[in-house]
Design an enzyme around this catalytic site. Sequence first.
Site, PDB file in Angstrom:
ATOM      1  N   ARG A  56       0.819  -1.202   0.000  1.00 40.91           N
ATOM      2  CA  ARG A  56       0.000   0.000   0.000  1.00 40.91           C
ATOM      3  C   ARG A  56       0.859   1.261   0.000  1.00 40.91           C
ATOM      4  NH1 ARG A  56      -2.510  -4.292   1.802  1.00 40.91           N
ATOM      5  NH2 ARG A  56      -4.791  -4.449   1.864  1.00 40.91           N
ATOM      6  N   ARG A  95      -6.662 -17.448  -9.884  1.00 39.24           N
ATOM      7  CA  ARG A  95      -7.256 -16.959  -8.651  1.00 39.24           C
ATOM      8  C   ARG A  95      -8.333 -15.926  -8.957  1.00 39.24           C
ATOM      9  NH1 ARG A  95      -2.657 -15.910  -4.235  1.00 39.24           N
ATOM     10  NH2 ARG A  95      -4.527 -15.796  -2.933  1.00 39.24           N
ATOM     11  N   SER A 155     -12.572 -10.117   2.097  1.00 37.52           N
ATOM     12  CA  SER A 155     -11.200  -9.862   1.695  1.00 37.52           C
ATOM     13  C   SER A 155     -10.831  -8.391   1.842  1.00 37.52           C
ATOM     14  CB  SER A 155     -10.993 -10.292   0.234  1.00 37.52           C
ATOM     15  OG  SER A 155      -9.753  -9.821  -0.250  1.00 37.52           O
ATOM     16  N   GLN A 187      -8.331  -7.117   0.430  1.00 37.33           N
ATOM     17  CA  GLN A 187      -7.883  -6.670  -0.891  1.00 37.33           C
ATOM     18  C   GLN A 187      -9.044  -6.096  -1.688  1.00 37.33           C
ATOM     19  OE1 GLN A 187      -5.852  -9.994  -2.697  1.00 37.33           O
ATOM     20  NE2 GLN A 187      -4.297 -10.073  -1.083  1.00 37.33           N
ATOM     21  N   ASP A 216      -3.265 -15.507   7.361  1.00 37.38           N
ATOM     22  CA  ASP A 216      -1.987 -15.991   6.832  1.00 37.38           C
ATOM     23  C   ASP A 216      -1.327 -17.006   7.750  1.00 37.38           C
ATOM     24  OD1 ASP A 216      -2.088 -14.460   4.524  1.00 37.38           O
ATOM     25  OD2 ASP A 216      -1.060 -12.757   5.441  1.00 37.38           O
TER      26      ASP A 216
END
Length: 492
Positions: free
Chosen positions: A60, A173, A218, A220, A371
């Site tokens: 970012r 993906r 998400s 993202q 993660d």
Amino acid sequence: MPETGKGVREAPQETVYDGPGEFDRPATNAAHLVVDGGRAPHHSGPWTVTVPGDKSVSHRALLAALLPGAPAHLTVRNANLGGAVRALLPALHALGLRVDDVDDDGGGTLVVRRGAAPVPQEVRDHPHRISWPADMPYLETGGSSAAARLLIGMLAGTGTRAVVDGDDVLRHRPMEWIVEPLRQLGAVIDYLGERGRLPVVVREPVCRPGTVELTVGSAQARSAVLLAVAAAGLAATVRHPVRSRDHTERMLAAFGGGLDEHGRTLTWDGGPYTVPPVIDVPADPSLAAYPVAAHLLWGDGSELRVPGVGLNPTRLGFFEVLRRAGAGISYEDERSTSGGEPTGTVVARGGLDGLESVRVDEPAVLHALIDEVPLLAAVAARLPGTSWIGCAEELRFKETDRLTTTARMVAAFGARVEVAADGLTVTGGAPLRAGTVPGFEDHRIAMAAATLATSLPGRTTVHGGACHHTSFPDFADVQRAVGARIVEDSQQ
């Protein structure tokens, strides 16, 4: 795993690793990780180790150089220099930004300079495309989904026409989480191959204010929309189903942007903000989790300190789940960075004595450790009770189907693991053993396997374990600094 419909679990299935199978692809990173169990001797006093900068914040911070009004020279201090972040740099070069690593010692200080001559990227072959749009840059981000998804949002905000692509794994993906909300705000984005997958071409920018409803938790997806409307100067409201990492929100707020949050609704006012000349990146809590886990697995009564770690609550799930189960983990020396991120020292004392099991059954908690699920499963295998890690359907769309590969990795040590549609059950008490285990070319799987191996007598080889360079190039060095006996071995 076969699909059984949204919200329906698959029948529990115990996972046993029985040698190479469908997920054991030949390692493109030839080196394996070789771990001899046990902790090296240490002088009196606490162990202390530092870990690299946060991968998510680094992405970012680098992309902030594309925001209107960003300084001609933007310095990002303590950036993560792993493969996932480096995958973004060629795309920035192709857009006319020059990125220099100014630290001779690899400390992670990057300077992004605007106004450089674009450096075109080589176009990756695609089985269904003979030609590509010739009047716009081609931007390829390797296997980094964060780089690709956030870049799409930024391009849609700045009005930069470009193709965004990835490697063969990233091309499979999902991208509709990003594309559809941007289209609702007026962006014109087309798929150049399979619908919902890379490559895409961003043709027209977001151009109208509005409200978007995200279908996934998400970060993202949420970040792509926020970066787009911030770059475009548009007001927008974003509704999302679950709280997940909020680095973009914190960064934009630190820049002075008008962002309001109520529950699961974010409102951006479309007003001005100022990108500072320097952005500091905290150490990555997801990377700090590995030495902390190794320390707890050894349980030798000593203390471990990891300074400068990001203490963003949306990233502390691994530590918080273990704290809730009884682990001796605390935070000290808390402060904030120029990018709006809280940081401090993570302190781990003692081991796993007294811990029975761990449980994750809230979406927000899962996203705060998304993660670290492979690592949490590895730790759970050492606990006597039955642990559950749920709300994790999204893990099926990571570098691998991370529910299945996590289960197979932990089972390779002798653990009992059951895979459901949305999570894992790890039944403790089984005797664990060193040996040869799969890394699946997935950095999170490989590092979790190597960490568990440090606590087991004998030698463990993690096949293709050098893939840890994707997010944590210094993984073996850091683990050795806390007493692990771990090396990379390039022999096949």
